[in-house]
Write a protein that holds these residues in place. Structure first.
Motif, mmCIF file in Angstrom:
data_model
loop_
_atom_site.group_PDB
_atom_site.id
_atom_site.type_symbol
_atom_site.label_atom_id
_atom_site.label_comp_id
_atom_site.label_asym_id
_atom_site.label_seq_id
_atom_site.Cartn_x
_atom_site.Cartn_y
_atom_site.Cartn_z
ATOM 1 N N THR A 188 0.843 -1.192 0.000
ATOM 2 C CA THR A 188 0.000 0.000 0.000
ATOM 3 C C THR A 188 0.876 1.239 0.000
ATOM 4 N N TYR A 189 0.335 2.307 -0.542
ATOM 5 C CA TYR A 189 1.005 3.606 -0.551
ATOM 6 C C TYR A 189 0.108 4.618 0.163
ATOM 7 N N PRO A 190 0.642 5.189 1.274
ATOM 8 C CA PRO A 190 1.904 4.872 1.941
ATOM 9 C C PRO A 190 1.874 3.477 2.557
ATOM 10 N N SER A 191 3.009 3.052 3.083
ATOM 11 C CA SER A 191 3.131 1.666 3.553
ATOM 12 C C SER A 191 2.164 1.344 4.689
ATOM 13 N N SER A 192 1.774 2.346 5.463
ATOM 14 C CA SER A 192 0.828 2.123 6.566
ATOM 15 C C SER A 192 -0.586 1.876 6.068
ATOM 16 N N GLY A 193 -0.839 2.259 4.817
ATOM 17 C CA GLY A 193 -2.191 2.167 4.287
ATOM 18 C C GLY A 193 -3.064 3.341 4.665
ATOM 19 N N ASP A 194 -2.503 4.316 5.411
ATOM 20 C CA ASP A 194 -3.257 5.487 5.851
ATOM 21 C C ASP A 194 -2.962 6.672 4.943
ATOM 22 N N CYS A 195 -3.936 7.046 4.132
ATOM 23 C CA CYS A 195 -3.792 8.179 3.216
ATOM 24 C C CYS A 195 -4.280 9.447 3.895
ATOM 25 N N GLU A 196 -3.476 10.502 3.818
ATOM 26 C CA GLU A 196 -3.844 11.752 4.455
ATOM 27 C C GLU A 196 -4.969 12.453 3.689
ATOM 28 N N ILE A 197 -5.771 13.195 4.444
ATOM 29 C CA ILE A 197 -6.822 14.002 3.851
ATOM 30 C C ILE A 197 -6.348 15.446 3.803
ATOM 31 N N GLY A 198 -6.380 16.042 2.630
ATOM 32 C CA GLY A 198 -5.905 17.404 2.468
ATOM 33 C C GLY A 198 -6.833 18.417 3.098
ATOM 34 N N ALA A 199 -6.348 19.668 3.180
ATOM 35 C CA ALA A 199 -7.132 20.734 3.791
ATOM 36 C C ALA A 199 -8.434 20.978 3.047
ATOM 37 N N ASP A 200 -8.463 20.660 1.755
ATOM 38 C CA ASP A 200 -9.682 20.856 0.956
ATOM 39 C C ASP A 200 -10.606 19.643 0.984
ATOM 40 N N GLY A 201 -10.238 18.618 1.757
ATOM 41 C CA GLY A 201 -11.058 17.422 1.859
ATOM 42 C C GLY A 201 -10.717 16.349 0.855
ATOM 43 N N SER A 202 -9.739 16.589 -0.001
ATOM 44 C CA SER A 202 -9.358 15.589 -0.994
ATOM 45 C C SER A 202 -8.448 14.543 -0.379
ATOM 46 N N ILE A 203 -8.449 13.374 -0.993
ATOM 47 C CA ILE A 203 -7.585 12.274 -0.566
ATOM 48 C C ILE A 203 -6.863 11.754 -1.793
ATOM 49 N N GLY A 204 -5.535 11.677 -1.706
ATOM 50 C CA GLY A 204 -4.765 11.191 -2.837
ATOM 51 C C GLY A 204 -4.766 12.177 -3.997
ATOM 52 N N THR A 205 -4.242 11.706 -5.118
ATOM 53 C CA THR A 205 -4.150 12.514 -6.328
ATOM 54 C C THR A 205 -4.783 11.766 -7.492
ATOM 55 N N PRO A 206 -5.680 12.409 -8.250
ATOM 56 C CA PRO A 206 -6.281 11.726 -9.395
ATOM 57 C C PRO A 206 -5.216 11.259 -10.391
ATOM 58 N N TYR A 207 -5.461 10.092 -10.975
ATOM 59 C CA TYR A 207 -4.545 9.555 -11.975
ATOM 60 C C TYR A 207 -4.610 10.413 -13.244
ATOM 61 N N THR A 208 -3.449 10.657 -13.805
ATOM 62 C CA THR A 208 -3.370 11.367 -15.084
ATOM 63 C C THR A 208 -2.625 10.501 -16.091
ATOM 64 N N ARG A 209 -2.877 10.747 -17.324
ATOM 65 C CA ARG A 209 -2.261 9.976 -18.397
ATOM 66 C C ARG A 209 -0.733 10.049 -18.305
ATOM 67 N N GLY A 210 -0.097 8.889 -18.428
ATOM 68 C CA GLY A 210 1.350 8.824 -18.336
ATOM 69 C C GLY A 210 1.881 8.589 -16.939
ATOM 70 N N SER A 211 0.962 8.356 -15.950
ATOM 71 C CA SER A 211 1.403 8.160 -14.559
ATOM 72 C C SER A 211 1.469 6.700 -14.150
ATOM 73 N N ALA A 212 1.311 5.793 -15.110
ATOM 74 C CA ALA A 212 1.207 4.375 -14.772
ATOM 75 C C ALA A 212 2.418 3.855 -14.021
ATOM 76 N N ASP A 213 3.604 4.353 -14.339
ATOM 77 C CA ASP A 213 4.817 3.833 -13.704
ATOM 78 C C ASP A 213 5.240 4.639 -12.484
ATOM 79 N N ARG A 214 4.508 5.667 -12.151
ATOM 80 C CA ARG A 214 4.845 6.477 -10.985
ATOM 81 C C ARG A 214 4.255 5.870 -9.713
ATOM 82 N N THR A 215 4.788 6.268 -8.564
ATOM 83 C CA THR A 215 4.257 5.813 -7.279
ATOM 84 C C THR A 215 3.156 6.762 -6.834
ATOM 85 N N PRO A 216 1.943 6.282 -6.636
ATOM 86 C CA PRO A 216 0.847 7.174 -6.230
ATOM 87 C C PRO A 216 0.981 7.564 -4.763
ATOM 88 N N PRO A 217 0.539 8.769 -4.384
ATOM 89 C CA PRO A 217 0.552 9.138 -2.964
ATOM 90 C C PRO A 217 -0.432 8.322 -2.141
#
Length: 278
Positions: free
Chosen positions: A190-219
């Motif tokens: 899991t990313y992060p390794s704890s499996g706990d994803c932070e919630i941003g100040a705007d209420g969002s969680i994580g980052t939406p996938y964009t084209r060309g991000s397949a090989d990147r590590t997601p937050p």
């Protein structure tokens, strides 16, 4: 106690009472006492006659003239929030009584901001936990699956409870504070390794996938290390949102209430890409 004289309790813990005649009026004037006949609504509440309270501490209480017409206030009586609370009602044995408007009875069991906060807590409804995934249908072994939530969905949820004409109020607020991912198998990261994803100040969680991000590590995401299938079927991805709950109320009163955790599960059929080397 509550300013709701129409509320009733089906059980009492007082001396036995004779079965009422069909012509007799009946009504509860506390959790632990009910009267039958004219003594309830005419003698005591209309004609100023004293009455005895035989439940709890025995006492004589003065009557009222014609139910206090023209006065600004309410009759109060004890009520139980549910039947489980009827087991310990000895502190709420007082007969139904008058209280001037804008005042709370000087009773140990009278409502408080904390009581209203607990009532509001029971009425809080948070949004469904629905996460976005990419790829959504068939993730691939060793390639990350991105996880995120829309910022517009996860905002604070507030419920306000008031006791009219008393000045008593409380607001209970649920705030999303964490998303936890469980991949449903030990053969995953899991990313992060704890499996706990932070919630941003705007209420969002994580980052939406964009084209060309397949090989990147997601937050926020998962990487499966082994294909699903066989007897166990698809993996069960679990996403849990923790809501931190607090309250504030009349006179600056405030506090915390138990956090709430709500989860959703989703089948993950993980495929493995076959390749041939020559």
């Amino acid at each position: 106690m509550a300013a709701a004289p129409s509320a009733r309790s089906r059980t009492t813990n007082c001396r036995p009472r004779p079965r009422p005649q069909e012509s007799e009026a009946a009504g509860d004037v506390s959790i632990r006492q009910a009267w039958y006949g004219e003594g309830l609504w005419t003698d005591h509440f209309r004609d100023e006659k004293d009455a005895r309270n035989y439940c709890g501490t025995s006492a004589t209480v003065p009557g009222y003239e014609k139910y206090n017409p023209g006065q600004d206030g309410y009759f109060w009586r004890a009520v139980a929030p549910d039947r489980s609370a009827l087991d310990d009602t000895s502190l709420c044995s007082r007969l139904m009584f008058w209280q001037d408007a804008g005042e709370v009875p000087d009773e140990p069991e009278a409502p408080t901001p904390e009581v209203l906060a607990a009532y509001a807590y029971d009425k809080v409804k948070v949004p469904e936990t629905e996460i976005e995934l990419k790829p959504a249908a068939r993730p691939t072994v060793n390639l990350p699956t991105w996880v995120w939530l829309d910022a517009a969905t996860f905002k604070d949820v507030t419920v306000r409870a008031e006791l009219p004409n008393t000045g008593l109020w409380a607001e209970t607020t649920a705030r999303p504070v964490a998303l936890h991912l469980d991949a449903g198998t030990k053969d995953a990261e899991t990313y992060p390794s704890s499996g706990d994803c932070e919630i941003g100040a705007d209420g969002s969680i994580g980052t939406p996938y964009t084209r060309g991000s397949a090989d990147r590590t997601p937050p926020c995401g998962i990487r499966y290390l082994r294909a699903s299938g066989g007897d166990s079927g698809p993996y069960r991805l679990t996403a849990s949102i923790t809501w931190e709950i607090s309250w504030q109320g009349t006179g600056g009163a405030q506090g915390d209430l138990p956090d709430g955790t709500f989860e959703t599960t989703q089948d993950m059929t993980v495929q493995e890409i076959q390749s041939i080397n020559r």
